[in-house]
Design an enzyme around this catalytic site. Structure first.
Site: not given
Ligand code: 13P
Length: 253
Positions: A12-14, A99, A101, A169, A175, A215, A236-237
């Site tokens: 997920n590149w957000k 998600h 977020e 999640e 993050g 993470s 994510g990251g």
């Molecule tokens: P991180 O891997 O950066 O913690 O993000 C997880 C996430 O929200 C994937 O949707």
């Protein structure tokens, strides 16, 4: 990890990813060997402006492209929104809905998320439905009940289990470089699996992939992905760079 269902490692590149960053997708594709394709599915979910471009770049590599959200309706006066059929038309095969977020930034509720998931499935997309507790909820011993409530309310009543993916999640693990213990991940995934079997029946409920997200990094992927009922990861990251993402994908090998 059981071989069924086939694991999915989704990135997920957000709100990250310009056209230039698609070079990372090119590198991922080049490293997604036929041997690796046999053992895992890979997906990248870039932001909307590069979705179509990413789908074109990924063609022939075996990497699936997903979007990060969709509207519950297919067209109309909804300025700034993007529908599931537009996402499908752009060449994507999946969409993330619910998600944390979006639940937080856009005050999205379970009922809206269920409608979005249904809209996605109706046009043939996989719906990756995200659920997860906050730190306060976990500390209060409510993680399992919160996740089960979200699962019940965010998965549409008419869901097609073959087009459904669940992503657990924990909000506090996103993050932060924090992750639940293996026992805690296992407990939540087992509870989700039991509920999926109750809703869809033993066979179909066992085939729905349950991803862990929060993470996930190259150094912890192997042990998390080895847990029972963990059928992949939502990253994510560590999905922004091909080297990290492919290190996670090959942790399965
Ligand atoms: P991180 O891997 O950066 O913690 O993000 C997880 C996430 O929200 C994937 O949707």
């Amino acid at each position: 990890m059981s071989q069924h269902p086939k694991p999915l490692i989704a990135g997920n590149w957000k709100m990250n990813g310009m056209r230039a960053n698609l070079s990372e997708l090119g590198i991922m594709g080049a490293h997604f060997t036929p041997e690796l394709r046999k053992i895992t599915d890979l997906m990248i979910c870039p932001p909307f402006p590069v979705l179509g471009l990413a789908a074109e770049m990924a063609r022939g590599t075996g990497i699936h492209i997903g979007a990060q959200d969709c509207h519950e309706k297919y067209s109309g006066a909804h300025t700034g929104d993007v529908s599931a059929n537009m996402i499908f038309d752009a060449g994507a095969t999946a969409v993330i809905v619910g998600h944390s977020e979006r639940r937080i930034d856009h005050k999205e509720r379970d009922t809206t998320i269920a409608s979005k998931a249904q809209a996605a499935m109706d046009v043939g997309l996989q719906a990756i439905v995200c659920i997860g507790e906050t730190k306060t909820e976990r500390d209060a011993g409510r993680a399992i009940s919160v996740v089960r409530r979200q699962l019940k309310a965010s998965v549409p009543a008419q869901a097609d289990p073959q087009k459904l993916v669940i992503a657990y999640e924990p909000v506090w693990a996103i993050g932060t470089s924090l992750t639940p213990t293996n026992a805690d991940i296992l407990e939540v995934h087992a509870a989700i699996r039991a509920d999926l079997k109750r809703v869809f029946g033993k066979t179909a409920g066992s085939e729905v992939r349950i991803l862990y997200g929060g993470s996930v990094k190259p150094n912890n992927a192997r042990e998390i992905l080895a847990l029972d009922h963990v059928n992949g990861a939502l990253v994510g990251g560590a999905s922004l760079k091909a080297a990290d993402f492919m290190a996670i994908a090959t942790a399965l090998a």
